[in-house]
Design an enzyme around this catalytic site. Structure first.
Site, PDB file in Angstrom:
ATOM      1  N   HIS A 167      -6.785  -5.595   2.292  1.00  0.00           N
ATOM      2  CA  HIS A 167      -6.554  -4.746   2.922  1.00  0.00           C
ATOM      3  C   HIS A 167      -5.162  -5.911   3.938  1.00  0.00           C
ATOM      4  O   HIS A 167      -6.138  -6.729   4.731  1.00  0.00           O
ATOM      5  CB  HIS A 167      -6.658  -3.807   3.954  1.00  0.00           C
ATOM      6  CG  HIS A 167      -6.808  -2.858   2.845  1.00  0.00           C
ATOM      7  ND1 HIS A 167      -5.853  -1.496   3.149  1.00  0.00           N
ATOM      8  CD2 HIS A 167      -8.097  -2.329   2.913  1.00  0.00           C
ATOM      9  CE1 HIS A 167      -6.786  -0.777   2.552  1.00  0.00           C
ATOM     10  NE2 HIS A 167      -8.153  -1.419   1.977  1.00  0.00           N
ATOM     11  N   ASP A 224       0.868  -0.883   0.282  1.00  0.00           N
ATOM     12  CA  ASP A 224      -0.228  -0.145   0.074  1.00  0.00           C
ATOM     13  C   ASP A 224       0.830   1.680   0.144  1.00  0.00           C
ATOM     14  O   ASP A 224       1.402   0.997   0.830  1.00  0.00           O
ATOM     15  CB  ASP A 224      -0.773   0.358   1.315  1.00  0.00           C
ATOM     16  CG  ASP A 224      -1.753   0.951   1.534  1.00  0.00           C
ATOM     17  OD1 ASP A 224      -1.511   1.554   1.301  1.00  0.00           O
ATOM     18  OD2 ASP A 224      -2.890   0.593   1.317  1.00  0.00           O
ATOM     19  N   VAL A 256     -10.953   3.150  -4.107  1.00  0.00           N
ATOM     20  CA  VAL A 256     -10.565   2.063  -5.103  1.00  0.00           C
ATOM     21  C   VAL A 256     -11.924   1.530  -5.448  1.00  0.00           C
ATOM     22  O   VAL A 256     -11.760   0.790  -5.114  1.00  0.00           O
ATOM     23  CB  VAL A 256      -9.212   2.173  -5.029  1.00  0.00           C
ATOM     24  CG1 VAL A 256      -9.552   1.614  -6.433  1.00  0.00           C
ATOM     25  CG2 VAL A 256      -8.038   2.983  -4.953  1.00  0.00           C
ATOM     26  N   HIS A 298     -10.610  -4.221  -2.570  1.00  0.00           N
ATOM     27  CA  HIS A 298      -8.778  -5.298  -2.660  1.00  0.00           C
ATOM     28  C   HIS A 298      -9.317  -6.176  -0.744  1.00  0.00           C
ATOM     29  O   HIS A 298      -9.741  -5.356  -0.113  1.00  0.00           O
ATOM     30  CB  HIS A 298      -7.760  -4.338  -2.623  1.00  0.00           C
ATOM     31  CG  HIS A 298      -8.145  -2.374  -2.274  1.00  0.00           C
ATOM     32  ND1 HIS A 298      -9.715  -2.490  -2.806  1.00  0.00           N
ATOM     33  CD2 HIS A 298      -8.122  -1.789  -1.313  1.00  0.00           C
ATOM     34  CE1 HIS A 298      -9.851  -0.843  -2.324  1.00  0.00           C
ATOM     35  NE2 HIS A 298      -9.205  -0.643  -1.115  1.00  0.00           N
TER      36      HIS A 298
END
Length: 121
Positions: free
Chosen positions: A101, A29, A95, A99
């Site tokens: 994390h 990230d 975004v 995704h």
């Protein structure tokens, strides 16, 4: 498509890739929130968790499996780590390509923020 993560998958923009297989890609990230912070994304574009179809369940499982592999490779799986999906604006998604994390390298508290929460009446 003007999706940042699709551009990373298609190698149109660079990323510091730490894991890749035929279904998912993982990279650090750019705004880390822990000593280790990576994102695991599917190579297939899916905008939000709300857009996951039954046919995508195996793909999402592959994302979770990749997170576990990364935690082991990085050496913090035994101590523990956090995985987080954000969905839409109120969930903190910025975004719009799902995704996961992966955060590790320190003890994590709960709740993850100190804002006062009000219980519903």
């Amino acid at each position: 498509m003007d999706c940042l993560f699709c551009k990373i998958v298609n190698q149109e923009i660079p990323a510091n890739i730490i894991y890749e297989d035929e279904h998912v890609l993982a990279f650090y990230d750019i705004n880390p929130q822990a000593p280790f912070h990576a994102l695991v994304i599917p190579k297939k574009h899916i905008s939000t968790l709300n857009d996951i179809s039954e046919a995508d369940h195996t793909l999402v499982g592959a994302m979770v499996g990749a997170a576990g592999k990364i935690a082991k490779e990085q050496g913090f799986a035994e101590d523990g780590y956090r995985t987080v999906f954000n969905c839409n604006t109120h969930g903190g998604q910025t975004v719009y390509h799902i995704h996961l994390h992966v955060l590790g390298g320190k003890a994590m508290g709960w709740p993850p923020y100190q804002e006062t929460l009000k219980a519903p009446i």
